[in-house]
Write a protein that holds these residues in place. Sequence first.
Motif, mmCIF file in Angstrom:
data_model
loop_
_atom_site.group_PDB
_atom_site.id
_atom_site.type_symbol
_atom_site.label_atom_id
_atom_site.label_comp_id
_atom_site.label_asym_id
_atom_site.label_seq_id
_atom_site.Cartn_x
_atom_site.Cartn_y
_atom_site.Cartn_z
ATOM 1 N N VAL A 285 -13.087 -3.962 -6.275
ATOM 2 C CA VAL A 285 -12.761 -2.670 -5.683
ATOM 3 C C VAL A 285 -12.389 -1.733 -6.830
ATOM 4 C CG1 VAL A 285 -11.270 -1.394 -4.126
ATOM 5 C CG2 VAL A 285 -11.957 -3.715 -3.555
ATOM 6 N N SER A 286 -13.205 -0.711 -7.045
ATOM 7 C CA SER A 286 -12.996 0.238 -8.132
ATOM 8 C C SER A 286 -12.447 1.534 -7.558
ATOM 9 C CB SER A 286 -14.310 0.489 -8.874
ATOM 10 O OG SER A 286 -14.134 1.447 -9.886
ATOM 11 N N ASP A 287 -11.228 1.876 -7.947
ATOM 12 C CA ASP A 287 -10.579 3.092 -7.452
ATOM 13 C C ASP A 287 -10.660 4.181 -8.508
ATOM 14 O OD1 ASP A 287 -9.277 4.733 -5.734
ATOM 15 O OD2 ASP A 287 -7.423 3.592 -5.640
ATOM 16 N N ILE A 288 -10.319 5.401 -8.118
ATOM 17 C CA ILE A 288 -10.392 6.541 -9.021
ATOM 18 C C ILE A 288 -9.057 7.256 -9.055
ATOM 19 C CG2 ILE A 288 -12.861 6.879 -8.678
ATOM 20 C CD1 ILE A 288 -12.183 9.151 -6.748
ATOM 21 N N ALA A 289 -8.854 8.035 -10.106
ATOM 22 C CA ALA A 289 -7.661 8.861 -10.234
ATOM 23 C C ALA A 289 -7.858 10.132 -9.425
ATOM 24 C CB ALA A 289 -7.395 9.180 -11.695
ATOM 25 N N THR A 290 -6.950 10.399 -8.539
ATOM 26 C CA THR A 290 -7.067 11.586 -7.685
ATOM 27 C C THR A 290 -6.426 12.816 -8.309
ATOM 28 O OG1 THR A 290 -5.067 10.880 -6.520
ATOM 29 C CG2 THR A 290 -7.185 10.222 -5.586
ATOM 30 N N HIS A 291 -5.699 12.630 -9.426
ATOM 31 C CA HIS A 291 -5.085 13.752 -10.130
ATOM 32 C C HIS A 291 -5.435 13.645 -11.610
ATOM 33 C CE1 HIS A 291 -2.723 14.816 -6.585
ATOM 34 N NE2 HIS A 291 -2.323 13.555 -6.505
ATOM 35 N N ALA A 292 -5.806 14.759 -12.225
ATOM 36 C CA ALA A 292 -6.085 14.769 -13.661
ATOM 37 C C ALA A 292 -4.767 14.739 -14.436
ATOM 38 C CB ALA A 292 -6.889 16.006 -14.036
ATOM 39 N N LEU A 293 -4.798 14.073 -15.588
ATOM 40 C CA LEU A 293 -3.616 13.937 -16.437
ATOM 41 C C LEU A 293 -3.854 14.644 -17.761
ATOM 42 C CD1 LEU A 293 -2.729 10.154 -15.912
ATOM 43 C CD2 LEU A 293 -1.883 12.129 -14.650
ATOM 44 N N LEU B 180 -0.331 18.756 -6.090
ATOM 45 C CA LEU B 180 0.759 17.798 -5.917
ATOM 46 C C LEU B 180 1.521 18.080 -4.638
ATOM 47 C CD1 LEU B 180 2.189 17.576 -9.544
ATOM 48 C CD2 LEU B 180 0.565 16.063 -8.432
ATOM 49 N N ALA B 181 1.938 17.009 -3.980
ATOM 50 C CA ALA B 181 2.671 17.181 -2.720
ATOM 51 C C ALA B 181 4.083 17.676 -2.950
ATOM 52 C CB ALA B 181 2.702 15.856 -1.965
ATOM 53 N N ILE B 182 4.670 17.308 -4.089
ATOM 54 C CA ILE B 182 6.092 17.620 -4.299
ATOM 55 C C ILE B 182 6.290 18.878 -5.127
ATOM 56 C CG2 ILE B 182 6.770 15.208 -4.106
ATOM 57 C CD1 ILE B 182 6.830 15.044 -7.100
ATOM 58 N N GLY B 183 5.204 19.542 -5.563
ATOM 59 C CA GLY B 183 5.348 20.805 -6.272
ATOM 60 C C GLY B 183 5.593 20.626 -7.756
ATOM 61 N N GLU B 184 6.154 21.684 -8.372
ATOM 62 C CA GLU B 184 6.298 21.727 -9.820
ATOM 63 C C GLU B 184 7.265 20.679 -10.358
ATOM 64 O OE1 GLU B 184 7.379 25.637 -10.915
ATOM 65 O OE2 GLU B 184 5.537 26.570 -10.192
ATOM 66 N N GLU B 185 8.191 20.222 -9.537
ATOM 67 C CA GLU B 185 9.170 19.252 -10.028
ATOM 68 C C GLU B 185 8.528 17.926 -10.408
ATOM 69 O OE1 GLU B 185 12.329 19.564 -10.679
ATOM 70 O OE2 GLU B 185 12.398 21.672 -10.108
ATOM 71 N N GLY B 186 7.375 17.643 -9.858
ATOM 72 C CA GLY B 186 6.739 16.359 -10.146
ATOM 73 C C GLY B 186 5.626 16.432 -11.162
ATOM 74 N N SER C 274 0.837 -1.199 0.000
ATOM 75 C CA SER C 274 0.000 0.000 0.000
ATOM 76 C C SER C 274 0.872 1.249 0.000
ATOM 77 C CB SER C 274 -0.928 0.015 1.217
ATOM 78 O OG SER C 274 -0.176 0.187 2.409
ATOM 79 N N VAL C 275 0.367 2.295 -0.643
ATOM 80 C CA VAL C 275 1.057 3.582 -0.684
ATOM 81 C C VAL C 275 0.029 4.673 -0.421
ATOM 82 C CG1 VAL C 275 2.846 2.801 -2.270
ATOM 83 C CG2 VAL C 275 0.736 3.764 -3.185
ATOM 84 N N PRO C 276 0.447 5.845 0.035
ATOM 85 C CA PRO C 276 -0.509 6.949 0.233
ATOM 86 C C PRO C 276 -1.106 7.392 -1.100
ATOM 87 C CG PRO C 276 1.553 7.350 1.407
ATOM 88 C CD PRO C 276 1.792 6.176 0.529
ATOM 89 N N VAL C 277 -2.289 7.975 -1.033
ATOM 90 C CA VAL C 277 -2.977 8.369 -2.255
ATOM 91 C C VAL C 277 -2.274 9.521 -2.958
ATOM 92 C CG1 VAL C 277 -4.502 9.999 -1.095
ATOM 93 C CG2 VAL C 277 -5.264 8.869 -3.181
ATOM 94 N N TYR C 278 -1.494 10.310 -2.230
ATOM 95 C CA TYR C 278 -0.825 11.450 -2.855
ATOM 96 C C TYR C 278 0.426 11.038 -3.638
ATOM 97 C CZ TYR C 278 2.366 11.190 1.150
ATOM 98 O OH TYR C 278 3.273 10.766 2.100
ATOM 99 N N TYR C 279 0.772 9.761 -3.637
ATOM 100 C CA TYR C 279 1.952 9.320 -4.376
ATOM 101 C C TYR C 279 1.779 9.615 -5.876
ATOM 102 C CZ TYR C 279 5.251 6.843 -1.363
ATOM 103 O OH TYR C 279 6.236 6.538 -0.461
ATOM 104 N N THR C 280 2.811 10.171 -6.458
ATOM 105 C CA THR C 280 2.808 10.448 -7.889
ATOM 106 C C THR C 280 3.341 9.241 -8.654
ATOM 107 O OG1 THR C 280 4.998 11.457 -7.718
ATOM 108 C CG2 THR C 280 3.094 12.915 -7.516
ATOM 109 N N GLU C 281 3.270 9.342 -9.978
ATOM 110 C CA GLU C 281 3.708 8.232 -10.820
ATOM 111 C C GLU C 281 5.180 7.880 -10.605
ATOM 112 O OE1 GLU C 281 4.732 6.135 -14.648
ATOM 113 O OE2 GLU C 281 5.638 7.856 -13.671
ATOM 114 N N PRO C 282 6.112 8.846 -10.507
ATOM 115 C CA PRO C 282 7.511 8.480 -10.246
ATOM 116 C C PRO C 282 7.711 7.765 -8.911
ATOM 117 C CG PRO C 282 7.374 10.715 -11.096
ATOM 118 C CD PRO C 282 5.975 10.284 -10.804
ATOM 119 N N GLN C 283 6.947 8.144 -7.905
ATOM 120 C CA GLN C 283 7.086 7.476 -6.608
ATOM 121 C C GLN C 283 6.605 6.032 -6.685
ATOM 122 O OE1 GLN C 283 5.023 10.935 -4.624
ATOM 123 N NE2 GLN C 283 6.481 10.468 -2.998
ATOM 124 N N ARG C 284 5.538 5.785 -7.429
ATOM 125 C CA ARG C 284 5.049 4.411 -7.580
ATOM 126 C C ARG C 284 6.036 3.565 -8.368
ATOM 127 N NH1 ARG C 284 -0.560 4.368 -6.332
ATOM 128 N NH2 ARG C 284 -1.297 6.485 -5.892
#
Length: 874
Positions: A406-414, A464-470, A153-163
């Motif tokens: 279990v159906s999850d959703i995207a928390t960030h728009a791409l 985003l938690a990590i700001g513009e760099e992510g 499990s990972v927090p929901v705020y994880y971005t694609e690079p973190q995953r």
Amino acid sequence: MACAGIDFGNKTSVVAIARRGGIDICCNEVSNRATPSMVSFQGAERHIGESAASVAAQNYKNTVGSLQRLIGLPRDTPFTEREAKRLTCPVVADPASGACVVKVTYTGVEDEQQAEQGQTSFTTQALVAMLLSDLMKTASNEYKAPVKDLVISVPVYYTEPQRRAILDAATIANVNILRVVNEHAAIALSYGIFRTKELPDTKPIKVAFVDIGEASTTVSITAFTNTRSDVLAVASDPSLGGRDLDDILVNKFAEEFKTKYSIDVLSKPKPSLRLRKECEKIKKILSTVPNASLNIECLMNDVDVKGTILRDEMEEIAAPLIARIRDLCDKAIADASLKPGENLTAVEIVGGSTRVPAFKAVITETFSKVGAVVRTTLNADECISRGCALMSAMLSPAFKVRDYVVSDIATHALDAEKVFTDGSTPESFTLVPKGNTIPCLKAMTFKSPGPLTVSVRYSDVAALAIGEEGVQICSYLVDAPMDLEAKVRAKIRVTANGTVELASTQLMKEVEVEEEVPIKVEEKPTADTPAVPAGTAPAEPSPAADTPMTDASADKTPAKPEEPAEAAPPAPEQAKEEAPKMEKRLVKKTKLSDLPVTRLPGIGHGLTAELVMAATEKEAKMRANDLYIRERSEAMNSLEAYVYDLRSRIDPYSGDLKDFGPEDMRNALKVDLDATEEWIYSEEAEASSKSAFVKKKNELVQKASKIFFRKKEFEERPVRVSVLEASIQNYKQVAVPGAEEYAHIADEEKNKLLKCAESTYVWLKEQLKKQEPLAKDQDPILTCTDLNTKLTELDRVCRPIQNTPKPKPKVEEKKPEEKDVDMMEEASANTPPNGNGAEKAEAVPNAKPAEAPALNGENAKMEVDDQPATAAKV
């Protein structure tokens, strides 16, 4: 077979395994159900989990925590800077990728980048891989077999690079991640799958989950039926957790001690760590009592400090945190788009920090607006790991689990962006909107003006938690041709792990292809067949008037037609004429061809395949080094224990071995033991290998072997002697005259047995006579080995004679008179009773009358008692 589920937390991690019988939480080596998420380095040793926590206070400069927060992030961001300040070891940027790299002192494995002082750099992926290896070892120890498959499990705020960094860490650790799941989805699975009998079939109920962890808070609302759960809304704050409340208490007491004791606790890491540990205890105490006291001896500059705090005072200074929790709950309710008058069924609170009364009160107050009642039916610390273990069982082919979705959703728009090399204006559009169900596959089609770049990035930078760099996720170079008539179709997939990838890229172009097609020939009407005007359907023949309707026609079921007469085969020329004619025509078709695609580097601050391979090899070397260090430590401890034990046992006053060795031997052995003890604590021993400790112990064992041998012989000899004497007496019973049990044995065999037993007895007495005058510290003449050998020889000779089987008795033939009597008795026994209760005798041919039995040579009369009896008196 078993698979694991890991709740990867910032402070602690919990491991659960799915196996036959259900879900179990694994206990680590100290029987704790939660393992600290930290790694510590000490010389050439690695300490992971519990062992790292035990040495963290003394080895804080080489102890790394906050692994969940730093993995996969670039170094030069405000988010990373705040996290780096919480660590006591330096966090720098990798020269190549700019990712976070931690520097520690470690000499276990030689590295090309290792500095002269032993400084070694580790990526956050490598550090997480160390933790994963230890957690999977805990799962394997619980299952008593290797466990390789897991869901993490990972927090929901994880971005694609973190995953992707989590997946790289699993590759380095040599474990197989079946799925990277969001924490709120694991909670929903753990809640819904065990309540299928209570949940409705069609109209779903809506339940909210509030997870306040050590470093972040997540509020989610999910709709449940008995077959599936759909996440409706998720609101997260990556900088709101239990440690923020600890920070408030630490700052409060630090300011108080600066004024009261004139010491700045936060200026040095060691007193700061001690103060934080005590503030964590105070936070837990204030959850149950209204006030708490703090006492720390020699916190700094040999100063003892004291302090007190009330619960109301803590809630007053924590008011900003409470307000942020309220805003987060309101945002989740608004995003769930509840209908007017619609209420939530319940609110489940999980996470260790939900035990704070102020946090629980604000959650209850906020969700009371939608009629929800706060419940604690889930295990606050273990529900995420249980949900991960359930999902691993559902994904593993070795388990059969109840169907539940279990159906999850995207928390960030791409957003997707197309940049053309011909100078055209870049095109940008929303690829995956916020709240879209994942996993999903999106396709986009555009013209082909030559090579182009397709990039995917996050839409909302502020979220985003990590700001513009992510913001930037991935970028691909598509080698498309310069053809305006052709089109390019690119498919981008958002996987179940939350990662983004370019699934396929194809070039579509309409081309004319020459193909053979059949020619349609119109049939000419014949004389028997009337011509039918164009566009008119031929009329169906109507039934005759005198033909009645059958049952089959009434039921609209066609009757079975009569089989037609067998037609004659057509002539070859006629069949040839009936074949359809073909002609070549130009047909338009869409031609698809794959286009070469290259993923551009430098996006996401991740590891390349070469770096992952190098980190995997390094991890294997460190694991082998840890095993060698553990075996070396065990060898040293074994030698040290043997020295202390042998010294106490040869002590001239209280030792149990003092009587079995001469004084000069014991003194010489004591000198060797003292020298070995000094060597163990010397610098030479610190640099020695495992074999040196094993050799030292073997030398001491060899020198003390005689003493141990004499003691063993002295204790076991009487037992062996008594066994041999008992065997001699047992075998002598065979040769005793008049023994009916052994009367069938020949005299020669008895004499042989007696001779062997007597000779053994004589040998035993002679050896005991020689052994009796010897002292305990002298080598024995009669040993247990000699006694065992003699007993074996005695058994080999005497046991076969003693066990000689008796001969079978001869069966004598009966005389004719006795046979006739037996036949009469058998016939009378088989005669059924008559109607009056008397037996009816049957005549036996050639049978003689039975004579009355004689008593004392004379005939006696039978006297029958009046009493009914089963036997007659003579």
